[in-house]
Design a protein around this motif. Structure first.
Motif, PDB file in Angstrom:
ATOM      1  N   PRO A 308       6.866  41.668 -29.364  1.00 18.60           N
ATOM      2  CA  PRO A 308       6.378  40.800 -30.474  1.00 18.60           C
ATOM      3  C   PRO A 308       4.776  41.409 -30.936  1.00 18.60           C
ATOM      4  O   PRO A 308       4.320  42.127 -30.285  1.00 18.60           O
ATOM      5  N   GLU A 309       4.421  41.064 -32.060  1.00 23.26           N
ATOM      6  CA  GLU A 309       2.971  41.453 -32.386  1.00 23.26           C
ATOM      7  C   GLU A 309       2.012  41.158 -31.668  1.00 23.26           C
ATOM      8  O   GLU A 309       2.110  39.990 -31.103  1.00 23.26           O
ATOM      9  N   GLY A 310       1.181  42.075 -31.235  1.00 24.28           N
ATOM     10  CA  GLY A 310      -0.053  41.776 -30.504  1.00 24.28           C
ATOM     11  C   GLY A 310       0.112  42.336 -29.212  1.00 24.28           C
ATOM     12  O   GLY A 310      -0.946  42.264 -28.492  1.00 24.28           O
ATOM     13  N   LEU A 311       1.300  42.752 -28.639  1.00 22.79           N
ATOM     14  CA  LEU A 311       1.736  43.033 -27.392  1.00 22.79           C
ATOM     15  C   LEU A 311       2.347  44.640 -27.235  1.00 22.79           C
ATOM     16  O   LEU A 311       2.758  44.919 -28.163  1.00 22.79           O
ATOM     17  N   LYS A 312       1.944  45.359 -26.092  1.00 24.41           N
ATOM     18  CA  LYS A 312       2.318  46.572 -26.084  1.00 24.41           C
ATOM     19  C   LYS A 312       3.857  46.564 -25.394  1.00 24.41           C
ATOM     20  O   LYS A 312       4.083  45.813 -24.618  1.00 24.41           O
ATOM     21  N   THR A 313       4.403  47.717 -25.649  1.00 17.43           N
ATOM     22  CA  THR A 313       5.844  47.842 -25.005  1.00 17.43           C
ATOM     23  C   THR A 313       5.613  48.431 -23.542  1.00 17.43           C
ATOM     24  O   THR A 313       4.351  49.030 -23.275  1.00 17.43           O
ATOM     25  N   VAL A 314       6.640  48.387 -22.793  1.00 18.68           N
ATOM     26  CA  VAL A 314       6.240  48.819 -21.393  1.00 18.68           C
ATOM     27  C   VAL A 314       6.146  50.389 -21.511  1.00 18.68           C
ATOM     28  O   VAL A 314       5.439  51.036 -20.697  1.00 18.68           O
ATOM     29  N   ASP A 315       6.615  51.086 -22.689  1.00 19.25           N
ATOM     30  CA  ASP A 315       6.135  52.323 -22.645  1.00 19.25           C
ATOM     31  C   ASP A 315       5.007  52.946 -23.044  1.00 19.25           C
ATOM     32  O   ASP A 315       4.160  53.849 -22.838  1.00 19.25           O
ATOM     33  N   GLU A 316       4.198  51.610 -23.485  1.00 13.19           N
ATOM     34  CA  GLU A 316       2.780  51.894 -24.214  1.00 13.19           C
ATOM     35  C   GLU A 316       1.922  51.721 -23.085  1.00 13.19           C
ATOM     36  O   GLU A 316       0.414  51.809 -23.161  1.00 13.19           O
ATOM     37  N   MET A 317       2.166  51.170 -22.030  1.00 13.24           N
ATOM     38  CA  MET A 317       1.178  50.539 -20.996  1.00 13.24           C
ATOM     39  C   MET A 317       1.051  51.554 -19.927  1.00 13.24           C
ATOM     40  O   MET A 317       1.956  52.347 -19.570  1.00 13.24           O
ATOM     41  N   ASP A 318      -0.367  51.611 -19.582  1.00 10.55           N
ATOM     42  CA  ASP A 318      -0.407  52.353 -18.541  1.00 10.55           C
ATOM     43  C   ASP A 318      -0.540  51.418 -17.104  1.00 10.55           C
ATOM     44  O   ASP A 318      -1.313  50.701 -16.722  1.00 10.55           O
ATOM     45  N   ILE A 319       0.547  51.639 -16.439  1.00  9.50           N
ATOM     46  CA  ILE A 319       1.097  50.607 -15.433  1.00  9.50           C
ATOM     47  C   ILE A 319       0.409  51.047 -14.045  1.00  9.50           C
ATOM     48  O   ILE A 319       0.746  52.247 -13.739  1.00  9.50           O
ATOM     49  N   ILE A 320      -0.217  50.270 -13.287  1.00  8.56           N
ATOM     50  CA  ILE A 320      -0.394  50.438 -11.965  1.00  8.56           C
ATOM     51  C   ILE A 320       0.474  49.488 -11.037  1.00  8.56           C
ATOM     52  O   ILE A 320       0.850  48.563 -11.170  1.00  8.56           O
ATOM     53  N   ASP A 321       0.998  50.180  -9.911  1.00 12.42           N
ATOM     54  CA  ASP A 321       1.876  49.477  -9.003  1.00 12.42           C
ATOM     55  C   ASP A 321       1.671  49.837  -7.614  1.00 12.42           C
ATOM     56  O   ASP A 321       0.541  50.667  -7.194  1.00 12.42           O
ATOM     57  N   ALA A 322       2.411  49.549  -6.906  1.00  8.86           N
ATOM     58  CA  ALA A 322       2.344  49.559  -5.285  1.00  8.86           C
ATOM     59  C   ALA A 322       3.867  49.681  -4.938  1.00  8.86           C
ATOM     60  O   ALA A 322       4.563  48.990  -5.396  1.00  8.86           O
TER      61      ALA A 322
END
Length: 344
Positions: A308-322
């Motif tokens: 939806p408008e205003g949110l990034k897709t998962v491909d656009e995010m710089d994700i930090i995880d563990a």
């Protein structure tokens, strides 16, 4: 002769009455059996979730448009309280939930280790990224939700760029966040952030800066919307939604990256109506279910469905995880560490 005729009439009347009564009893018995059979055959899904009430209601309503023959009973609370209810039911000897949809994969990994989840290969699984499918198909991510920074545009003239901005002097007394002791997303965030460059030092600095801790993400954002606080660490979708509704809030994905939860869904191993539960899971993961998620305001997890408008897709995010296994192992220790820092 007269008395004999009267006797015969009365006898016949009694016989007919008895037959009528027997027929009524038989019919009533038959109806009772039919009612019992109907009750026994009714398809019911007991749905436990941490979704907001309105979102859970929209999901159930859309599902019932496809499956009007399946009744869905919903229990909703924060992830930690939902799991607390499950554990209490387990201890009592009977888990009532059929389908579970709560914040994060760590919770589901723990349930899987406890052998409480059913392995189910959904027909929709092929359209999901593999990294968001649980061990042995015991759960599936349903959406992508990043924790980011919300800020009040009336109070803040220069948008924050970094998580560390929340620990600066200018932000003292102005930051709010949900508690890992209540919010599954916040618990996941604590585990991930503490194992990356920010570390527990980040939370210690937030405490030194008099950061306020409340139960859930919604309560944290409300304080920013009202102007009582300038900044909040909250899940992204509620910020985008509030912005579109006219609230003076904006969303920032910090430059260090963001922790992401996928609000997985799974079926309990001892579900009373597993076939109905499978239909519910399939719908949530289907194209229609994912389009509904996007309409409500979530980033869908299914391939080919736009955010939806205003949110990034998962491909656009710089994700930090563990490491997920480490997060499962250390979940309670992480919450206790947070509690030690903030004194909750």
């Amino acid at each position: 002769m007269k008395w004999f005729k009267l006797f015969m009439v009365l006898s016949i009347a009694l016989i007919l009455t008895a037959c009528g009564s027997a027929k009524d009893v038989a019919e009533e018995g038959s109806e009772s059996k039919e009612e019992a059979s109907s009750e026994e055959g009714e398809q019911v899904v007991e749905f436990y979730t941490s979704q907001p009430d309105e979102d859970a209601s929209k999901l159930v309503e859309a599902f019932n448009e496809k499956h009007p023959d399946i009744k869905v009973n919903t229990f909703r609370s924060g992830t930690e309280e939902v799991i607390g209810k499950l554990n209490a039911e387990k201890k009592a000897g009977e888990i009532k939930a059929d389908v579970l949809l709560v914040a994060d994969s760590v919770t589901f990994e723990q349930l899987n280790e406890d052998e409480l989840l059913m392995s189910y290969e959904s027909e929709e699984a092929g359209e999901l990224p593999e990294e968001f499918i649980g061990t042995d198909n015991t759960y599936y991510g349903t959406k992508v939700m990043a924790t980011a920074i919300a800020y009040n545009t009336d109070n803040v003239k220069e948008a924050p760029k970094s998580w560390s901005d929340l620990t600066e002097e200018d932000a003292k007394d102005k930051v709010i966040m949900p508690s890992p002791l209540y919010s599954g997303a916040a618990a996941y965030n604590a585990g991930v952030i503490s194992r990356n460059d920010l570390g527990w030092e980040f939370y210690e600095k937030l405490k030194e800066n008099n950061t306020t801790v409340v139960k859930g993400n919604g309560g944290a954002l409300q304080e920013v919307q009202s102007g009582n606080k300038d900044y909040a660490m909250v899940v992204d979708f509620i910020v985008a939604r509030a912005n579109q509704e006219g609230s003076p809030v904006e969303l920032v994905y910090p430059e260090e990256g963001v922790p992401v939860i996928t609000e997985p869904i799974g079926i309990m191993k001892d579900a009373k109506n597993p076939e109905a539960a499978k239909k519910f899971v399939d719908f949530v993961l289907s194209e229609d279910g994912q389009k509904l998620a996007a309409e409500i305001g979530y980033t869908p997890i299914r391939k080919g469905v736009d955010a939806p408008e205003g949110l990034k897709t998962v491909d656009e995010m710089d994700i930090i995880d563990a490491d997920i296994k480490e997060l499962v192992k250390s979940r309670e220790d992480d919450k206790n560490k947070f509690k030690d820092i903030f004194g909750e």
